[in-house]
Design an enzyme around this catalytic site. Structure first.
Site, PDB file in Angstrom:
ATOM      1  N   MET A  30     -22.603  19.775  -7.123  1.00 42.87           N
ATOM      2  CA  MET A  30     -22.272  20.516  -5.839  1.00 42.87           C
ATOM      3  C   MET A  30     -20.633  21.258  -6.214  1.00 42.87           C
ATOM      4  SD  MET A  30     -23.994  19.234  -2.444  1.00 42.87           S
ATOM      5  CE  MET A  30     -22.517  17.719  -2.135  1.00 42.87           C
ATOM      6  N   HIS A  37     -18.477  14.035 -13.346  1.00 46.23           N
ATOM      7  CA  HIS A  37     -19.678  15.080 -13.804  1.00 46.23           C
ATOM      8  C   HIS A  37     -19.440  15.338 -14.978  1.00 46.23           C
ATOM      9  CE1 HIS A  37     -18.452  16.289  -9.454  1.00 46.23           C
ATOM     10  NE2 HIS A  37     -19.821  16.248  -9.257  1.00 46.23           N
ATOM     11  N   GLN A  61     -28.488  19.299   3.079  1.00 45.51           N
ATOM     12  CA  GLN A  61     -28.169  17.639   2.894  1.00 45.51           C
ATOM     13  C   GLN A  61     -26.899  17.283   3.578  1.00 45.51           C
ATOM     14  OE1 GLN A  61     -27.601  18.168  -1.399  1.00 45.51           O
ATOM     15  NE2 GLN A  61     -26.142  16.451  -1.099  1.00 45.51           N
ATOM     16  N   GLN A 148     -24.432   6.868 -11.152  1.00 44.99           N
ATOM     17  CA  GLN A 148     -24.921   5.697 -10.520  1.00 44.99           C
ATOM     18  C   GLN A 148     -24.005   5.690  -9.058  1.00 44.99           C
ATOM     19  OE1 GLN A 148     -25.033   3.173 -13.813  1.00 44.99           O
ATOM     20  NE2 GLN A 148     -27.091   2.118 -13.144  1.00 44.99           N
ATOM     21  N   LYS A 149     -23.001   6.296  -8.990  1.00 43.16           N
ATOM     22  CA  LYS A 149     -22.224   6.185  -7.953  1.00 43.16           C
ATOM     23  C   LYS A 149     -23.315   6.358  -6.550  1.00 43.16           C
ATOM     24  CE  LYS A 149     -19.822   8.956  -5.594  1.00 43.16           C
ATOM     25  NZ  LYS A 149     -19.295   9.641  -4.621  1.00 43.16           N
ATOM     26  N   ASP A 150     -23.892   7.388  -6.793  1.00 43.43           N
ATOM     27  CA  ASP A 150     -24.902   7.589  -5.763  1.00 43.43           C
ATOM     28  C   ASP A 150     -26.328   6.816  -5.882  1.00 43.43           C
ATOM     29  OD1 ASP A 150     -23.480   9.730  -4.159  1.00 43.43           O
ATOM     30  OD2 ASP A 150     -23.469  10.758  -6.121  1.00 43.43           O
ATOM     31  N   GLN A 153     -29.217   7.816  -3.853  1.00 37.56           N
ATOM     32  CA  GLN A 153     -29.762   9.258  -4.202  1.00 37.56           C
ATOM     33  C   GLN A 153     -30.654   8.688  -5.552  1.00 37.56           C
ATOM     34  OE1 GLN A 153     -27.362  13.013  -4.236  1.00 37.56           O
ATOM     35  NE2 GLN A 153     -27.050  12.360  -6.609  1.00 37.56           N
ATOM     36  N   SER A 185     -14.902  11.116  -7.053  1.00 42.42           N
ATOM     37  CA  SER A 185     -15.766  11.893  -6.067  1.00 42.42           C
ATOM     38  C   SER A 185     -15.211  13.103  -5.812  1.00 42.42           C
ATOM     39  CB  SER A 185     -15.757  11.033  -4.853  1.00 42.42           C
ATOM     40  OG  SER A 185     -16.290  11.652  -3.730  1.00 42.42           O
ATOM     41  N   ARG A 187     -14.948  14.239  -3.076  1.00 44.75           N
ATOM     42  CA  ARG A 187     -14.481  14.044  -1.912  1.00 44.75           C
ATOM     43  C   ARG A 187     -12.966  13.380  -1.726  1.00 44.75           C
ATOM     44  NH1 ARG A 187     -19.975  13.766   0.020  1.00 44.75           N
ATOM     45  NH2 ARG A 187     -20.383  15.078   1.319  1.00 44.75           N
TER      46      ARG A 187
HETATM   47  O1  PAF Z   1     -24.912  14.286  -6.038  1.00 41.94           O
HETATM   48  C1  PAF Z   1     -24.793  15.540  -5.777  1.00 41.94           C
HETATM   49  O2  PAF Z   1     -23.890  16.187  -6.136  1.00 41.94           O
HETATM   50  C2  PAF Z   1     -25.946  16.299  -4.977  1.00 41.94           C
HETATM   51  O3  PAF Z   1     -26.524  15.427  -3.953  1.00 41.94           O
HETATM   52  C3  PAF Z   1     -26.979  16.863  -5.792  1.00 41.94           C
HETATM   53  C4  PAF Z   1     -28.058  15.950  -6.715  1.00 41.94           C
HETATM   54  C5  PAF Z   1     -26.594  18.169  -6.885  1.00 41.94           C
HETATM   55  C6  PAF Z   1     -28.204  17.514  -5.150  1.00 41.94           C
HETATM   56  O4  PAF Z   1     -27.508  18.637  -4.065  1.00 41.94           O
END
Ligand code: PAF
Length: 280
Positions: A30, A37, A61, A148-150, A153, A185, A187
């Site tokens: 995002m 990333h 989301q 893996q932080k998410d 997800q 993150s 955030r």
């Molecule tokens: O992890 C994220 O940044 C988002 O949830 C993703 C996988 C890009 C989906 O919008």
């Protein structure tokens, strides 16, 4: 490095790459890119020869009272970071380009999506699964890398890929941390320096849980309580959940099977919601 906004332009670029014999790696994001990333991109580059980063703040989301409108959008810095980290293409659609008008199709991974973050963010994983399915269809990557932080997800996406036969290999990448141990993150940008310091109670709680398991503890309740006790030492943190779960099903467990279970945490710090986890 190319930057494309529409699906036809993306498909044209990918067709050329495929025709040149390149394999496609994919890192969905995002934006507001940080070292976490870029580590995903580095991993993708070890697996594939043409690497796509998507940058799309996905409206579906976010809940109605969440941070969609203030989510940091830093496209120019993201473009520079992708270029220097060796991305071949950025796919950055607008919501109007990407979601057809009147879009009515959802991907809902049942069960896995309802506990932990799903309990406190109703509809979140439906939005994630739907946009990731759309992105997978658009990019048709051979391999996609997720952090893996998410953890939840990741489990949702792995299940979706399995259930819907997406021809993409999912790779999980370990969480990249700030020098003080807090998980990176986008955030974290919301946090003042002293809050970033307060957030170190989260990795401290994870470390305590790992320490207990290494010392032979298998009772999930004891591990959870010890982690919670670490978190509550920092009065500014407001834990939302602390859970010992099976990594694949995300279901709470009573006994820890080392290597299979994880401790997952979500906390508020001021208006910022932070998540983290560790394999136990
Ligand atoms: O992890 C994220 O940044 C988002 O949830 C993703 C996988 C890009 C989906 O919008």
């Amino acid at each position: 490095m190319q930057v494309v906004q529409t699906i036809p332009a993306l498909r044209a670029a990918l067709a050329q790459a495929r025709a040149a014999g390149r394999t496609i790696g994919f890192v969905p994001t995002m934006g507001c890119l940080h070292a976490g990333h870029l580590a995903l991109l580095t991993r993708a580059r070890q697996e594939a020869t043409f690497n796509v980063v998507s940058i799309f703040v996905n409206p579906t989301q976010f809940g109605p009272n969440e941070d969609f409108s203030r989510y940091p959008r830093t496209f120019e810095a993201d473009r520079t970071a992708c270029e220097s980290a060796g991305a071949d293409l950025i796919f950055a659609p607008t919501p109007a380009d990407f979601y057809p008008q009147g879009a009515a199709t959802w991907v809902d991974v049942e069960g896995l999506s309802t506990g932990l973050c799903g309990e406190f963010r109703p509809g979140h994983f439906r939005g994630v699964a739907t946009v990731v399915a759309m992105l997978f269809n658009a990019v048709q990557a051979d391999v996609a890398v997720f952090g893996q932080k998410d953890l939840q997800q990741l489990a949702v996406i792995r299940r979706m890929v399995r259930d819907l036969h997406f021809p993409v290999r999912i790779i999980a990448h370990e969480t990249i941390r700030e020098s003080n141990g807090v998980a990176m993150s986008s955030r974290n940008r919301y946090l003042a320096a002293e809050d970033l310091q307060r957030a170190t109670a989260i990795p401290a709680a994870l470390a305590e849980a790992r320490r207990l398991v290494a010392a032979g503890e298998t009772e999930a309740a004891r591990i959870r309580d010890a982690a919670l006790a670490c978190l509550t030492k920092e009065p500014a943190l407001r834990p939302q959940y602390v859970a010992v779960v099976d990594q694949e099903t995300m279901a709470p467990v009573t006994q820890v099977t080392p290597g299979r279970c994880a401790l997952a945490i979500a906390c508020h710090l001021g208006n910022t919601r932070l998540i983290d986890n560790t394999v136990l």
